[in-house]
Design a protein around this motif. Structure first.
Motif, PDB file in Angstrom:
ATOM      1  N   ALA A  60      -5.871   5.460   2.593  1.00  0.00           N
ATOM      2  CA  ALA A  60      -7.300   5.541   2.293  1.00  0.00           C
ATOM      3  C   ALA A  60      -7.581   5.921   0.846  1.00  0.00           C
ATOM      4  N   PHE A  61      -6.622   6.549   0.184  1.00  0.00           N
ATOM      5  CA  PHE A  61      -6.856   6.958  -1.205  1.00  0.00           C
ATOM      6  C   PHE A  61      -7.152   5.747  -2.088  1.00  0.00           C
ATOM      7  N   CYS A  62      -6.482   4.654  -1.822  1.00  0.00           N
ATOM      8  CA  CYS A  62      -6.732   3.431  -2.598  1.00  0.00           C
ATOM      9  C   CYS A  62      -7.674   2.480  -1.861  1.00  0.00           C
ATOM     10  N   HIS A  63      -7.403   2.249  -0.578  1.00  0.00           N
ATOM     11  CA  HIS A  63      -8.136   1.200   0.145  1.00  0.00           C
ATOM     12  C   HIS A  63      -9.463   1.698   0.725  1.00  0.00           C
ATOM     13  N   GLY A  64      -9.718   2.994   0.630  1.00  0.00           N
ATOM     14  CA  GLY A  64     -10.992   3.521   1.118  1.00  0.00           C
ATOM     15  C   GLY A  64     -10.938   3.807   2.602  1.00  0.00           C
ATOM     16  N   ILE A  65     -11.780   4.718   3.030  1.00  0.00           N
ATOM     17  CA  ILE A  65     -11.749   5.148   4.420  1.00  0.00           C
ATOM     18  C   ILE A  65     -12.148   4.005   5.348  1.00  0.00           C
ATOM     19  N   LEU A 110       3.910  -6.032   7.855  1.00  0.00           N
ATOM     20  CA  LEU A 110       4.996  -5.055   7.905  1.00  0.00           C
ATOM     21  C   LEU A 110       5.878  -5.164   6.659  1.00  0.00           C
ATOM     22  N   ARG A 111       6.120  -6.401   6.215  1.00  0.00           N
ATOM     23  CA  ARG A 111       6.963  -6.593   5.028  1.00  0.00           C
ATOM     24  C   ARG A 111       6.301  -5.978   3.790  1.00  0.00           C
ATOM     25  N   THR A 112       4.994  -6.210   3.629  1.00  0.00           N
ATOM     26  CA  THR A 112       4.304  -5.641   2.467  1.00  0.00           C
ATOM     27  C   THR A 112       4.322  -4.119   2.518  1.00  0.00           C
ATOM     28  N   LEU A 113       4.098  -3.551   3.714  1.00  0.00           N
ATOM     29  CA  LEU A 113       4.149  -2.089   3.847  1.00  0.00           C
ATOM     30  C   LEU A 113       5.552  -1.570   3.532  1.00  0.00           C
ATOM     31  N   THR A 114       6.555  -2.319   3.919  1.00  0.00           N
ATOM     32  CA  THR A 114       7.934  -1.841   3.765  1.00  0.00           C
ATOM     33  C   THR A 114       8.415  -1.942   2.320  1.00  0.00           C
ATOM     34  N   PRO A 118       5.423  -4.519  -6.304  1.00  0.00           N
ATOM     35  CA  PRO A 118       5.934  -3.963  -7.560  1.00  0.00           C
ATOM     36  C   PRO A 118       4.829  -3.753  -8.593  1.00  0.00           C
ATOM     37  N   GLY A 119       4.759  -2.543  -9.092  1.00  0.00           N
ATOM     38  CA  GLY A 119       3.787  -2.234 -10.140  1.00  0.00           C
ATOM     39  C   GLY A 119       2.428  -1.830  -9.603  1.00  0.00           C
ATOM     40  N   TYR A 120       2.214  -1.986  -8.299  1.00  0.00           N
ATOM     41  CA  TYR A 120       0.880  -1.715  -7.763  1.00  0.00           C
ATOM     42  C   TYR A 120       0.922  -0.803  -6.537  1.00  0.00           C
ATOM     43  N   MET A 121       1.465  -1.309  -5.435  1.00  0.00           N
ATOM     44  CA  MET A 121       1.442  -0.523  -4.193  1.00  0.00           C
ATOM     45  C   MET A 121       2.844   0.002  -3.901  1.00  0.00           C
ATOM     46  N   PRO A 122       2.963   1.289  -3.578  1.00  0.00           N
ATOM     47  CA  PRO A 122       4.305   1.811  -3.298  1.00  0.00           C
ATOM     48  C   PRO A 122       4.852   1.298  -1.973  1.00  0.00           C
ATOM     49  N   SER A 123       6.158   1.383  -1.847  1.00  0.00           N
ATOM     50  CA  SER A 123       6.790   1.073  -0.565  1.00  0.00           C
ATOM     51  C   SER A 123       6.533   2.229   0.395  1.00  0.00           C
ATOM     52  N   PHE A 124       6.277   1.903   1.658  1.00  0.00           N
ATOM     53  CA  PHE A 124       6.108   2.940   2.668  1.00  0.00           C
ATOM     54  C   PHE A 124       7.312   2.978   3.604  1.00  0.00           C
ATOM     55  N   GLN A 125       8.473   2.742   3.002  1.00  0.00           N
ATOM     56  CA  GLN A 125       9.707   2.772   3.778  1.00  0.00           C
ATOM     57  C   GLN A 125      10.006   4.188   4.261  1.00  0.00           C
ATOM     58  N   SER A 126       9.362   5.177   3.633  1.00  0.00           N
ATOM     59  CA  SER A 126       9.577   6.564   4.062  1.00  0.00           C
ATOM     60  C   SER A 126       8.997   6.794   5.458  1.00  0.00           C
ATOM     61  N   LEU A 127       8.035   5.978   5.851  1.00  0.00           N
ATOM     62  CA  LEU A 127       7.533   6.060   7.226  1.00  0.00           C
ATOM     63  C   LEU A 127       8.519   5.365   8.154  1.00  0.00           C
ATOM     64  N   SER A 128       8.536   5.794   9.382  1.00  0.00           N
ATOM     65  CA  SER A 128       9.435   5.142  10.336  1.00  0.00           C
ATOM     66  C   SER A 128       8.938   3.725  10.617  1.00  0.00           C
ATOM     67  N   ASP A 129       9.840   2.906  11.122  1.00  0.00           N
ATOM     68  CA  ASP A 129       9.464   1.533  11.463  1.00  0.00           C
ATOM     69  C   ASP A 129       8.287   1.529  12.438  1.00  0.00           C
ATOM     70  N   MET A 130       8.320   2.461  13.387  1.00  0.00           N
ATOM     71  CA  MET A 130       7.246   2.509  14.392  1.00  0.00           C
ATOM     72  C   MET A 130       5.932   2.914  13.753  1.00  0.00           C
ATOM     73  N   SER A 218       8.673  -8.093 -11.666  1.00  0.00           N
ATOM     74  CA  SER A 218       7.213  -7.975 -11.550  1.00  0.00           C
ATOM     75  C   SER A 218       6.640  -8.920 -10.498  1.00  0.00           C
ATOM     76  N   TYR A 219       7.492  -9.730  -9.863  1.00  0.00           N
ATOM     77  CA  TYR A 219       6.997 -10.672  -8.863  1.00  0.00           C
ATOM     78  C   TYR A 219       6.404  -9.885  -7.690  1.00  0.00           C
ATOM     79  N   LYS A 220       5.117 -10.026  -7.466  1.00  0.00           N
ATOM     80  CA  LYS A 220       4.446  -9.166  -6.492  1.00  0.00           C
ATOM     81  C   LYS A 220       4.818  -9.502  -5.052  1.00  0.00           C
TER      82      LYS A 220
END
Lengths: 268, 251
Positions: A60-65, A110-114, A118-130, A218-220
């Motif tokens: 929500a910090f970037c995409h809004g509530i 799921l792939r984009t979240l994982t 590059p350069g814009y949105m961080p990977s959320f691989q720290s979250l579990s797959d579930m 840099s390929y997004k």
């Protein structure tokens, strides 16, 4: 009095019978599924409600509530610069494996979240797959477009193929024939591609810059051969990057020559 | 007249034909109801009209063309308000609101062609579930980028003389068309959830068919001049005629 942080028996000394302990532990985990999130039958089904809680903490910090791409951090990205955080209520996604104008699949989200962007949105691989799947379930509630039905992934033609000099040469010919240089320039720092730089706009009218193909990282939408082939065939909705599926239709396997040429641009 | 072989074989004068025919006719007469009333037939009718522009016509601006000039030319006139010498206004989207019949029997594809670095037709209307077929008749490469108000509908590259691509419309609303390779190319499509819509021609004339009698709202939309609505009455007999007038936009 002696204070100790060591756990009490039986963990402060070796078990007398390790096999029996393993059996006991597995029986305990079976009896109390909540101890193991991956085993729980409840947790096997992605929950939009759980995803909402995760979204409010992580996205929500970037995409809004409300998901309109207007979170507080979006302000600091600059209101007049593109790309902005995605407006998740529109149903328009750049990074898909589906035809132009289609919704992404669950695996696309799921792939984009994982892997992140590059350069814009961080990977959320720290979250579990579930947890990432919970997020996907919630993201799909933000746009009514997902009620229209599911989109199907486009199959990639068999490949990749070895990057031989002949393949790269064929890819170069395709790059010219398909007019890629209008946006991405024919050569590095060539004025040819710069003609359109600054003239390409997103849906908000903000200026977009064509990807510098010599900067692989840099390929997004990813820089593996399959990632690049997928980007060429599906296009990036919300940007001027069109789908080349129809253009390559007679011989879709030619996309791998184009991929080899594009990858050669960043080779030392 | 072609006759079924069985009748030719029997012959209309044969005793078997006469007896069988007489029996069938008797059964028909016995079952025929004495009272018969014709159902009420509601005849569908048309509405026609003309849209006028009253006011000074803005001068066209000229856009220089630097890419693919051998096909696209060296410049293009940008005329946002196209007015005929009669005062008729082109490219106005006309629709009938409130008609009870919303099912469209339009099965033909809406054909959008890239030709001479222009979209043909530049402005058009379609019904939901109708399909668009986009093709490229130019000897150069185009990309056709169609967008709804909030997302891409289609953004595809079309090779010279491409056979094209087909896709159905699923949601009502306005759409813009552009070619990112040739930014001076522009067009629009309006998707309706009913079949009663059209666009005005060069003289500002329009006609919508298949309306049942009643009072409806006629909506006229021009992308620069805005929207107008007026009540129209479709009579049970004859053709309805209407005139729409747009005035100059406020400075």
């Amino acid at each position: 009095m002696r204070l100790s942080l060591e756990p009490i028996w039986p963990f402060n000394r070796p078990p007398r019978n390790p096999g029996a302990l393993a059996v006991a532990l597995s029986l305990t985990l079976t009896a109390f599924p909540a101890f193991s999130a991956d085993v729980s039958p409840i947790e096997r089904t992605p929950s939009a409600q759980t995803g909402k809680a995760l979204y409010e903490q992580a996205c929500a910090f970037c995409h809004g509530i409300g998901g309109q791409g207007d979170g507080p951090d979006a302000f600091y990205l600059g209101p007049y610069s593109a790309p902005r955080p995605r407006d998740l209520t529109s149903g328009e996604y750049k990074f898909r494996s589906t035809p132009s104008g289609s919704l992404p699949t669950d695996d696309d989200l799921l792939r984009t979240l994982t892997v992140g962007i590059p350069g814009y949105m961080p990977s959320f691989q720290s979250l579990s797959d579930m947890d990432r799947r919970h997020l996907v379930a919630y993201l799909k509630t933000l746009s009514p477009a997902f009620q229209e039905g599911k989109a199907q992934s486009l199959p990639l033609p068999p490949g990749p193929i070895p990057a031989t000099p002949e393949s790269i040469q064929q890819g170069r010919a395709l790059y010219v024939a398909l007019d890629c240089m209008t946006c991405h320039s024919e050569q590095v720092n060539s004025p040819e591609g710069l003609l359109t730089q600054g003239k390409l706009k997103d849906r908000r009218g903000l200026t977009l810059h064509p990807r510098d193909l010599t900067n692989l990282t840099s390929y997004k939408n990813g820089h593996s051969p399959s990632d690049i082939a997928r980007t060429i065939l599906t296009g990036l909705d919300g940007s001027p990057m069109a789908s080349y599926l129809e253009a390559l239709e007679p011989h879709p396997e030619q996309v791998w020559h184009l991929v080899n040429y594009i990858l050669s641009l960043s080779s030392p | 007249m072609n006759t079924h072989p069985i009748w030719s074989k029997l012959g209309t004068k044969s005793p078997l034909f006469r007896s069988t025919g007489g029996l069938l006719f008797g059964i028909f007469l016995a079952n025929m109801t004495v009272e018969y009333s014709f159902p009420d037939i509601i005849l569908a009718t048309d509405i026609q009209g003309q849209v006028f522009y009253r006011g000074p016509v803005p001068e066209s601006t000229t856009i220089p063309i630097t890419k693919d000039s051998e096909v696209c030319g060296t410049s293009r006139k940008n005329t946002p308000i196209r007015v005929h010498t009669s005062g008729g206004l082109q490219h106005v989207i006309i629709s009938i609101q409130g008609h009870p019949d919303t099912d469209s029997d339009q099965t033909q594809d809406y054909v959008l062609t890239n030709k001479g670095c222009e979209f043909y037709p530049a402005v058009g209307t379609v019904s939901i579930n109708q399909k668009i077929h986009v093709s490229n008749k130019d000897a150069i490469l185009h990309n056709t980028h169609i967008r709804t108000t909030d997302r891409a509908f289609l953004n595809v590259v079309l090779l010279p003389d491409s056979k094209g691509i087909t896709k159905p419309f699923k949601k009502p609303g306005p759409m813009t068309i552009q070619c990112n390779k040739h930014p001076f190319m522009a067009g629009a499509i309006y998707v309706f959830a009913h079949p009663f819509h059209t666009t005005t021609d060069e003289q500002g004339l329009f006609r919508i068919s298949g309306l049942t009698p009643g009072v409806y709202t006629l909506r006229s939309f021009h992308p620069v001049l805005g929207t107008q609505e007026q009540k129209v009455t479709i009579p049970s007999d004859g053709l309805a005629s209407v005139t729409v007038e747009f005035s100059a936009p406020p400075p």
